[in-house]
Design an enzyme around this catalytic site. Sequence first.
Site, PDB file in Angstrom:
ATOM      1  N   CYS A 125       0.794  -1.236   0.000  1.00 19.59           N
ATOM      2  CA  CYS A 125       0.000   0.000   0.000  1.00 19.59           C
ATOM      3  C   CYS A 125       0.824   1.282   0.000  1.00 19.59           C
ATOM      4  O   CYS A 125       0.699   2.088  -0.915  1.00 19.59           O
ATOM      5  CB  CYS A 125      -0.945  -0.005   1.189  1.00 19.59           C
TER       6      CYS A 125
HETATM    7  C1  UGA Z   1      -1.087   0.704   5.373  1.00 26.27           C
HETATM    8  C2  UGA Z   1      -1.789   1.708   6.290  1.00 26.27           C
HETATM    9  O1  UGA Z   1      -1.145   1.712   7.557  1.00 26.27           O
HETATM   10  C3  UGA Z   1      -3.265   1.353   6.459  1.00 26.27           C
HETATM   11  O2  UGA Z   1      -3.911   2.343   7.242  1.00 26.27           O
HETATM   12  C4  UGA Z   1      -3.924   1.277   5.077  1.00 26.27           C
HETATM   13  O3  UGA Z   1      -5.280   0.907   5.167  1.00 26.27           O
HETATM   14  C5  UGA Z   1      -3.174   0.259   4.230  1.00 26.27           C
HETATM   15  O4  UGA Z   1      -1.791   0.638   4.136  1.00 26.27           O
HETATM   16  C6  UGA Z   1      -3.814   0.238   2.868  1.00 26.27           C
HETATM   17  O5  UGA Z   1      -3.769   1.260   2.177  1.00 26.27           O
HETATM   18  O6  UGA Z   1      -4.472  -0.757   2.532  1.00 26.27           O
HETATM   19  P1  UGA Z   1      -0.133  -1.777   5.702  1.00 26.27           P
HETATM   20  O7  UGA Z   1       0.304  -1.714   4.280  1.00 26.27           O
HETATM   21  O8  UGA Z   1      -0.830  -2.987   6.191  1.00 26.27           O
HETATM   22  O9  UGA Z   1      -1.118  -0.549   6.035  1.00 26.27           O
HETATM   23  O10 UGA Z   1       1.174  -1.603   6.563  1.00 26.27           O
HETATM   24  P2  UGA Z   1       1.720  -0.595   7.685  1.00 26.27           P
HETATM   25  O11 UGA Z   1       1.483  -1.144   9.010  1.00 26.27           O
HETATM   26  O12 UGA Z   1       1.276   0.785   7.409  1.00 26.27           O
HETATM   27  O13 UGA Z   1       3.294  -0.691   7.397  1.00 26.27           O
HETATM   28  C7  UGA Z   1       3.834  -0.277   6.152  1.00 26.27           C
HETATM   29  C8  UGA Z   1       5.334  -0.307   6.190  1.00 26.27           C
HETATM   30  O14 UGA Z   1       5.851   0.742   7.009  1.00 26.27           O
HETATM   31  C9  UGA Z   1       5.957  -1.608   6.722  1.00 26.27           C
HETATM   32  O15 UGA Z   1       7.035  -1.958   5.900  1.00 26.27           O
HETATM   33  C10 UGA Z   1       6.436  -1.237   8.115  1.00 26.27           C
HETATM   34  O16 UGA Z   1       7.539  -1.983   8.554  1.00 26.27           O
HETATM   35  C11 UGA Z   1       6.815   0.221   7.906  1.00 26.27           C
HETATM   36  N1  UGA Z   1       6.781   1.023   9.163  1.00 26.27           N
HETATM   37  C12 UGA Z   1       5.605   1.263   9.786  1.00 26.27           C
HETATM   38  C13 UGA Z   1       7.965   1.524   9.670  1.00 26.27           C
HETATM   39  O17 UGA Z   1       9.067   1.321   9.109  1.00 26.27           O
HETATM   40  N2  UGA Z   1       7.918   2.279  10.812  1.00 26.27           N
HETATM   41  C14 UGA Z   1       6.751   2.547  11.445  1.00 26.27           C
HETATM   42  O18 UGA Z   1       6.787   3.259  12.478  1.00 26.27           O
HETATM   43  C15 UGA Z   1       5.570   2.018  10.936  1.00 26.27           C
END
Ligand code: UGA
Length: 437
Positions: free
Chosen positions: A267
């Site tokens: 995403c």
């Molecule tokens: C993301 C959004 O958080 C959701 O709200 C949204 O609905 C979704 O995309 C979508 O558009 O369908 P998601 O892809 O499941 O959700 O993953 P996240 O939890 O957002 O993590 C994304 C990436 O960011 C991961 O690689 C994670 O490791 C990284 N991340 C996240 C960090 O490096 N640091 C953080 O503090 C948080």
Amino acid sequence: MKISVVGLGFVGLSLASVLASTNYTVVGIDKDKKKCNEIRSGRVPVYEPDLEKTLKIALKKSLKISDDFSSITDSDMIFVTVGTPQKTNGEIDLSMIKNATRSIGKIIRKSNKNQIILIKSTVIPGTTENIIIPILEKESGKKVNKEFGVISNPEFLQESNAIRDTKYPHAIILGGKDTRYMKKVKLFFSKMHSGVSIIVTKYQTAEMIKYANNSFLATKISFINQLSNICQNIPNADVDDVASAIGLDPRIGKMFLSAGPGYGGSCLPKDMNALINFGGSVGANTSFLKAVKKTNDEQINNIISLMREKLGDLSGKKITILGTAFKPNTDDIRDSKSIELIKKLLKNKARISVYDPKALKNTKDVFGNKIIYSKSLISSLDKSYGLIIMTQWKQFESINNKLLQRMKNRLIVDSRRMLAKKELNGEYYAIGIGKEE
Ligand code: UGA
């Protein structure tokens, strides 16, 4: 009330399962017959905590699964949750949503139910009004907001927390015209998620809110990642302490400030590309968003540079990668930073050994016999020249000096700072932590 959900990925299957387990009559539709059979037998095709449990309850209650669109004929509400992946040029690929919309339009033609179609798939602003509604009107021969309703209803669930987020969303966004359909949908959501804010706005604004949300999250991550690179060059500095402290300021907030190898997944990277593309196409300056993306892209290169600096020529040297899933508690490797890292290390002719508690099968589909798949964390370390922790799976916290003895050379690069508090006999580098003086 009968509800249909078209597209049974993370979002659709979670929604269908939660709705049916809370006593709505639900039909889940997916054109993939094999997937439908699997789901019907209570198995979830991906690893997502709590989803299988909820699905099983849903199947015992009212949930029906079908690959035949005619099963949605008598539905009152139809949620569209098909994927909108990205094309190679960064634009979103609307082919799946166009196909689904055509099929739904044909159903509306035959139905006398005044159905409401809710678009949950992520689409660039203008898509509902300029593409989806015209297809529905053409295929149905009926008029939107008169004989059927269309509402944009973006989704904010996170993989690995899909059920929690489906049950307890932070807000409900409804885009569309102020019609009887909108009133009905508002009532539906206020009953289902009592106390949760419902924002009613125009189609385009609702679509933009989704991109604003994801690009803001990406911005927070790139911000902290850039700060982590600065901290790493300051003796004794620790990015996590910086993040916790600034997170206490309510204007900043503590979430999404965990530095790492960059954001991945299906995403954030895709939505950043789409927003940059779209912004450019409407004549807006997107330099800020481009900088967020560039910062993200550079994060992996920093790890490669460190490996080269410490190990010299990487060719033939075994490097252990812990975690290939884009985050813990999922087997999803789409746009995972770990996969990108492995590709780059392979270009440097390193020998790669990987371990992931859930994502090895998907990883094998990408790399085949080009890398070594370890059955355990322990065996993945054998005779390795360097270890890189990429995904913060809880079990990686168990790494200790005894395990590290299995390595040929104890170089540890910890992109998630999981071992930062341990006294390790080796050369330890953590993203965002300056060397002790
Ligand atoms: C993301 C959004 O958080 C959701 O709200 C949204 O609905 C979704 O995309 C979508 O558009 O369908 P998601 O892809 O499941 O959700 O993953 P996240 O939890 O957002 O993590 C994304 C990436 O960011 C991961 O690689 C994670 O490791 C990284 N991340 C996240 C960090 O490096 N640091 C953080 O503090 C948080």
